[in-house]
Design a protein around this motif. Structure first.
Motif, PDB file in Angstrom:
ATOM      1  N   SER B 362      53.170  69.582  65.525  1.00 47.35           N
ATOM      2  CA  SER B 362      54.397  70.293  65.201  1.00 47.35           C
ATOM      3  C   SER B 362      54.807  71.254  66.305  1.00 47.35           C
ATOM      4  O   SER B 362      54.000  71.676  67.124  1.00 47.35           O
ATOM      5  CB  SER B 362      54.230  71.030  63.873  1.00 47.35           C
ATOM      6  N   VAL B 363      56.081  71.572  66.272  1.00 44.81           N
ATOM      7  CA  VAL B 363      56.739  72.418  67.267  1.00 44.81           C
ATOM      8  C   VAL B 363      56.024  73.765  67.460  1.00 44.81           C
ATOM      9  O   VAL B 363      56.007  74.311  68.553  1.00 44.81           O
ATOM     10  CB  VAL B 363      58.221  72.616  66.839  1.00 44.81           C
ATOM     11  N   ASP B 364      55.389  74.247  66.414  1.00 46.27           N
ATOM     12  CA  ASP B 364      54.824  75.606  66.456  1.00 46.27           C
ATOM     13  C   ASP B 364      53.316  75.614  66.674  1.00 46.27           C
ATOM     14  O   ASP B 364      52.669  76.645  66.523  1.00 46.27           O
ATOM     15  CB  ASP B 364      55.152  76.329  65.146  1.00 46.27           C
ATOM     16  N   PRO B 370      50.982  74.475  61.429  1.00 46.31           N
ATOM     17  CA  PRO B 370      52.425  74.411  61.188  1.00 46.31           C
ATOM     18  C   PRO B 370      52.914  75.036  59.880  1.00 46.31           C
ATOM     19  O   PRO B 370      52.200  75.059  58.880  1.00 46.31           O
ATOM     20  CB  PRO B 370      52.713  72.907  61.181  1.00 46.31           C
ATOM     21  N   THR B 371      54.150  75.515  59.943  1.00 42.42           N
ATOM     22  CA  THR B 371      54.836  75.925  58.713  1.00 42.42           C
ATOM     23  C   THR B 371      55.213  74.648  57.969  1.00 42.42           C
ATOM     24  O   THR B 371      55.156  73.551  58.522  1.00 42.42           O
ATOM     25  CB  THR B 371      56.139  76.687  59.027  1.00 42.42           C
ATOM     26  N   ASP B 373      58.198  73.674  57.105  1.00 40.66           N
ATOM     27  CA  ASP B 373      59.350  73.050  57.758  1.00 40.66           C
ATOM     28  C   ASP B 373      58.925  72.267  59.000  1.00 40.66           C
ATOM     29  O   ASP B 373      59.414  71.167  59.252  1.00 40.66           O
ATOM     30  CB  ASP B 373      60.377  74.114  58.180  1.00 40.66           C
ATOM     31  N   ALA B 374      58.013  72.860  59.781  1.00 42.94           N
ATOM     32  CA  ALA B 374      57.573  72.203  61.016  1.00 42.94           C
ATOM     33  C   ALA B 374      56.813  70.922  60.694  1.00 42.94           C
ATOM     34  O   ALA B 374      56.953  69.911  61.385  1.00 42.94           O
ATOM     35  CB  ALA B 374      56.703  73.148  61.833  1.00 42.94           C
ATOM     36  N   ALA B 375      56.034  70.950  59.627  1.00 47.88           N
ATOM     37  CA  ALA B 375      55.271  69.761  59.233  1.00 47.88           C
ATOM     38  C   ALA B 375      56.220  68.644  58.813  1.00 47.88           C
ATOM     39  O   ALA B 375      56.020  67.478  59.139  1.00 47.88           O
ATOM     40  CB  ALA B 375      54.307  70.103  58.102  1.00 47.88           C
ATOM     41  N   VAL B 376      57.285  69.017  58.103  1.00 48.80           N
ATOM     42  CA  VAL B 376      58.264  68.003  57.686  1.00 48.80           C
ATOM     43  C   VAL B 376      58.972  67.424  58.912  1.00 48.80           C
ATOM     44  O   VAL B 376      59.193  66.220  59.002  1.00 48.80           O
ATOM     45  CB  VAL B 376      59.279  68.600  56.679  1.00 48.80           C
ATOM     46  N   LEU B 377      59.287  68.279  59.883  1.00 49.04           N
ATOM     47  CA  LEU B 377      59.942  67.802  61.105  1.00 49.04           C
ATOM     48  C   LEU B 377      59.082  66.747  61.814  1.00 49.04           C
ATOM     49  O   LEU B 377      59.590  65.760  62.341  1.00 49.04           O
ATOM     50  CB  LEU B 377      60.219  68.995  62.032  1.00 49.04           C
ATOM     51  N   SER B 378      57.773  66.944  61.800  1.00 49.48           N
ATOM     52  CA  SER B 378      56.868  65.971  62.421  1.00 49.48           C
ATOM     53  C   SER B 378      56.906  64.637  61.690  1.00 49.48           C
ATOM     54  O   SER B 378      56.871  63.572  62.305  1.00 49.48           O
ATOM     55  CB  SER B 378      55.428  66.491  62.391  1.00 49.48           C
ATOM     56  N   LEU B 379      56.987  64.729  60.379  1.00 52.31           N
ATOM     57  CA  LEU B 379      57.082  63.517  59.568  1.00 52.31           C
ATOM     58  C   LEU B 379      58.417  62.807  59.850  1.00 52.31           C
ATOM     59  O   LEU B 379      58.477  61.593  60.026  1.00 52.31           O
ATOM     60  CB  LEU B 379      56.978  63.920  58.090  1.00 52.31           C
ATOM     61  N   GLU B 475      59.547  80.302  63.647  1.00 52.05           N
ATOM     62  CA  GLU B 475      58.756  80.990  62.642  1.00 52.05           C
ATOM     63  C   GLU B 475      57.292  80.590  62.840  1.00 52.05           C
ATOM     64  O   GLU B 475      57.008  79.439  63.111  1.00 52.05           O
ATOM     65  CB  GLU B 475      59.251  80.512  61.273  1.00 52.05           C
ATOM     66  N   VAL B 476      56.374  81.543  62.748  1.00 51.26           N
ATOM     67  CA  VAL B 476      54.959  81.205  62.913  1.00 51.26           C
ATOM     68  C   VAL B 476      54.235  81.350  61.577  1.00 51.26           C
ATOM     69  O   VAL B 476      54.390  82.355  60.883  1.00 51.26           O
ATOM     70  CB  VAL B 476      54.295  82.075  63.998  1.00 51.26           C
ATOM     71  N   PHE B 477      53.490  80.334  61.261  1.00 49.06           N
ATOM     72  CA  PHE B 477      52.784  80.313  59.979  1.00 49.06           C
ATOM     73  C   PHE B 477      51.612  81.288  60.000  1.00 49.06           C
ATOM     74  O   PHE B 477      50.885  81.363  60.975  1.00 49.06           O
ATOM     75  CB  PHE B 477      52.267  78.892  59.722  1.00 49.06           C
ATOM     76  N   GLU B 478      51.459  82.035  58.938  1.00 54.06           N
ATOM     77  CA  GLU B 478      50.323  82.947  58.873  1.00 54.06           C
ATOM     78  C   GLU B 478      49.505  82.688  57.620  1.00 54.06           C
ATOM     79  O   GLU B 478      50.048  82.480  56.545  1.00 54.06           O
ATOM     80  CB  GLU B 478      50.821  84.401  58.847  1.00 54.06           C
TER      81      GLU B 478
END
Lengths: 137, 556
Positions: B362-364, B370-371, B373-379, B475-478
């Motif tokens: 993912s982007v992040d 990943p957040t 949203d980022a995980a969905v973008l990878s999918l 956005e960075v996942f925490e």
């Protein structure tokens, strides 16, 4: 503080992340090429083990490589152990994932060398040299 | 692929072309002053012609997909009949959070289930161990006891899902089986993969040989009881992220596979009873053609090793099936949105190389896991390649390219040399134990680093094309630090409430088995059923070998 000798740096990977070791080895080689003495303390180390090795090896700097995104959880107990051994003046450098939210607290603890992904190694070398020079004067 | 006479004609014409057309233009428009090499350091020529294709025998060296030597793929229908599995890795916080994320990904069309575990779990330590502080649930899901596995699998039907457990810990495999037993799901209908690969080079010394025993025990156990399960995924993907080259990745992987097969044969197994259950886990890095050639060369080599060297007779034993995760080390923290473009190209390479399943980073991920949203973008990246780009319409679309066939041959040659070298050291187990694999990887990583720092290799946004405006907003996942405490509470609750007499007996039985020679899996399964923790089981493994982690793993 630092006599006329090569700068001694201890590098360590604290905790259980033995897999992400690329930065640890790269920085080790870069510092050596820059003429420093580097002690590669290893992986799977507790804060107490890192503190003890740093005192025994009489190092000028401690460098920690961390990808877990939790530097405070490691640095806080490390500083306590160092204090017990009168080593709290050894500057600590961090490489890896350093979340923004932890930066102010790290700075309060006087942890100033914070190097995230993509940092050119000469930036780390320069930082150490500068700090060592300042300590000499 | 061409007749001698035809090749001579081509050679003559090429020489004419170089002296006339090419030279005329190059004298006015010279080539850029940089090295044209791929990431393995192989020099790339300006142009490839039929002269460069050494595989003179189409049927013997290239052939048809689904047939020996599988250069063009393992399935005759390619992605037309069997789409690759979209399998995004997931795991963080506690099993509760990970289970929620898994269900979310399923609702969004993910077809496989892939869980990564945190460092304490993978090191067979409990969440309350001194070394676990700061690592619980950070880079994967923590599992301490069977309760955690039950929580992780809540709402997921083990008959339906294909589960990839990214770990080498036998306790987790045992727990997956224990949950299936509880739900009365027969073991022989479970589908999934264990990573279970002990030859990565991260630890050296005698520990490597000991780890092999527990690792082969899992392969051995599954070979007998679970025909649909892949109990070994040769995971050189992460070694590549540690800095080795494509050629090294391929050689370490194939040599690792050979080592496992030799262990299984020594235990008296028939090669055709287990070889088809071995899979590979490979990287997809920046150099697209190098990656495609790597997958093709490995497939051909694996087929030949299995058929010619080990004498396997079942064609399924000859097939190298592989999962891909795009590279992590190529992602940059600088201008992070650029990572979407990088991972798309890497994923494209994996598809052109005929991967069976894939995770796109993912982007992040230069910052954190990943957040949502980022995980969905990878999918979505995978879905766009599959359904929009058209590259999945035909099988092995780059097959027959002079360049790609040449590079496939070239990589095969270099990988063969490296495997011979490893053989000379006594095989992959010894090459890891002596620290050689680790040193090779570090040397390549250092070489790459110097190239980047000398600006010989451009990394967009890092050493060239830097922006004034430093970071693009992402956005960075925490992971909430409270979750570490919650996980420790989960462990304490189980230890307090379990039937202590039952747990003690299971521990003693396991220790007895570990001290002997029989397979440790049945006793491990009984132990997890008695709620013995991952850390306790790891302790028993070490006790049986007279080892402790801190000494054994302090590799350099």
């Amino acid at each position: 503080m630092i006599a006329d000798r090569r700068i001694r740096v201890l590098l360590a990977k604290p905790g259980l992340d033995a897999q992400h070791d690329r930065g640890y080895f790269i920085v080790g080689r870069a510092l050596r090429e820059a003429g420093m003495e580097v002690i590669m303390a290893g992986k799977y180390l507790t804060p107490a083990q890192i503190a003890q090795a740093s005192i025994q090896e009489d190092v000028d700097f401690i460098g920690l490589s961390l990808l877990s995104g939790t530097p405070l959880a490691i640095v806080t107990p490390l500083l306590e152990r160092l204090k017990e051994m009168a080593g709290e003046n050894i500057p600590i450098l961090l490489g890896g994932i350093i979340p923004k939210r932890e930066v102010p607290e790290l700075q309060k603890l006087d942890i100033l060398g914070l190097f995230g992904p993509g940092t050119p190694t000469n930036k780390i070398v320069e930082f150490i040299r500068q700090k060592a020079g300042a300590a000499k004067e | 692929m061409y007749e001698k006479k035809k090749l001579e004609e081509i050679k003559k014409e090429r020489e004419r072309y170089e002296k006339t057309t090419l030279e005329k233009v190059l004298s006015k428009v010279p080539e850029k002053d940089r090295k044209f090499t791929n990431l393995s350091g192989i020099e790339i020529k300006r142009l490839y012609t039929p002269e460069d294709v050494k595989s003179s025998d189409y049927l013997g060296d290239i052939g048809f997909p689904g047939e020996y030597p599988f250069t063009r793929g393992v399935f005759p229908g390619g992605f037309r009949s069997r789409e690759w599995t979209r399998r995004q890795v997931c795991g963080f916080g506690t099993p509760v959070e990970t289970n929620e994320r898994l269900r979310f990904l399923f609702e969004n069309g993910q077809t496989g289930f892939s869980v990564v575990f945190d460092h304490p779990t993978n090191n067979n330590l409990d969440s309350d161990h001194e070394l676990s502080v700061g690592f619980v649930g950070r880079e994967g899901c923590p599992i301490d006891t069977l309760w955690d596995m039950q929580t992780l699998l809540e709402g997921l039907d083990q008959r339906e899902i294909s589960a990839n457990l990214i770990t080498g810990s036998p306790s987790l495999y045992a727990m997956y089986l224990a949950v299936a037993d509880e739900r009365e799901v027969p073991r022989d209908c479970l589908r999934g993969t264990l990573q279970n690969f002990a030859l990565t080079g991260w630890s050296s010394g005698p520990k490597v040989r000991d780890n092999m025993r527990y690792s082969v025990d899992q392969l051995d156990f599954a070979a007998l009881h679970q025909p649909l399960w892949n109990p070994l995924s040769i995971s050189v993907r992460n070694v590549r992220d540690g800095g080795c080259t494509a050629v090294q990745e391929a050689a370490f992987g194939l040599a690792g596979g050979i080592a496992y097969i030799e262990h299984m044969l020594k235990r008296g197994h028939d090669i055709d009873k287990f070889a088809s259950r071995i899979t590979f886990f490979l990287n997809a890095h920046n150099d697209l053609f190098e990656e495609v050639a790597k997958y093709r060369a490995m497939r051909r080599m694996w087929a030949r090793i299995l058929r010619e060297h080990f004498g396997a007779k079942d064609p399924r034993s000859w097939m190298m099936r592989f999962h891909v995760q795009t590279s992590g080390d190529s992602l940059t923290a600088q201008q992070p949105l650029n990572n979407i473009v990088r991972t798309s190209l890497q994923a494209l390479a994996a598809v052109l190389g005929g991967a069976q399943s894939m995770h796109v980073n993912s982007v992040d991920e230069a910052f954190a896991i990943p957040t949502e949203d980022a995980a969905v973008l990878s999918l979505r990246t995978q879905q766009i390649i599959l359904y929009e780009s058209g590259v999945a319409n035909t099988v092995d679309p780059l097959g027959g390219s002079y360049f790609v066939e040449h590079l496939t041959d070239r990589i095969e040659e270099e990988v063969n040399q490296l495997i011979e070298k490893i053989d000379g050291m006594g095989g992959m187990v010894e090459a890891c134990a002596s620290g050689w694999v680790a040193r090779q990887t570090q040397d390549s990583a250092w070489e790459y680093q110097k190239q980047v720092e000398r600006n010989e290799r451009i990394v967009v946004g890092v050493n060239e094309f830097q922006s004034e405006k430093e970071s693009m907003p992402i956005e960075v996942f925490e992971v909430d630090p409270v979750l570490e405490k919650k996980q420790i509470e989960r462990l304490k609750k189980v230890l307090k409430e379990r039937d202590e007499a039952k747990a003690e007996k299971a521990k003693k039985d396991l220790l007895d088995v570990c001290r002997g020679k029989e397979n440790t899996m049945p006793a491990t399964i009984e132990a997890v059923k008695a709620y013995v923790s991952v850390g306790e089981i790891g302790g028993i493994y070490d006790e049986a070998l007279g080892e402790d982690l801190s000494n054994a793993c302090a590799s350099q």
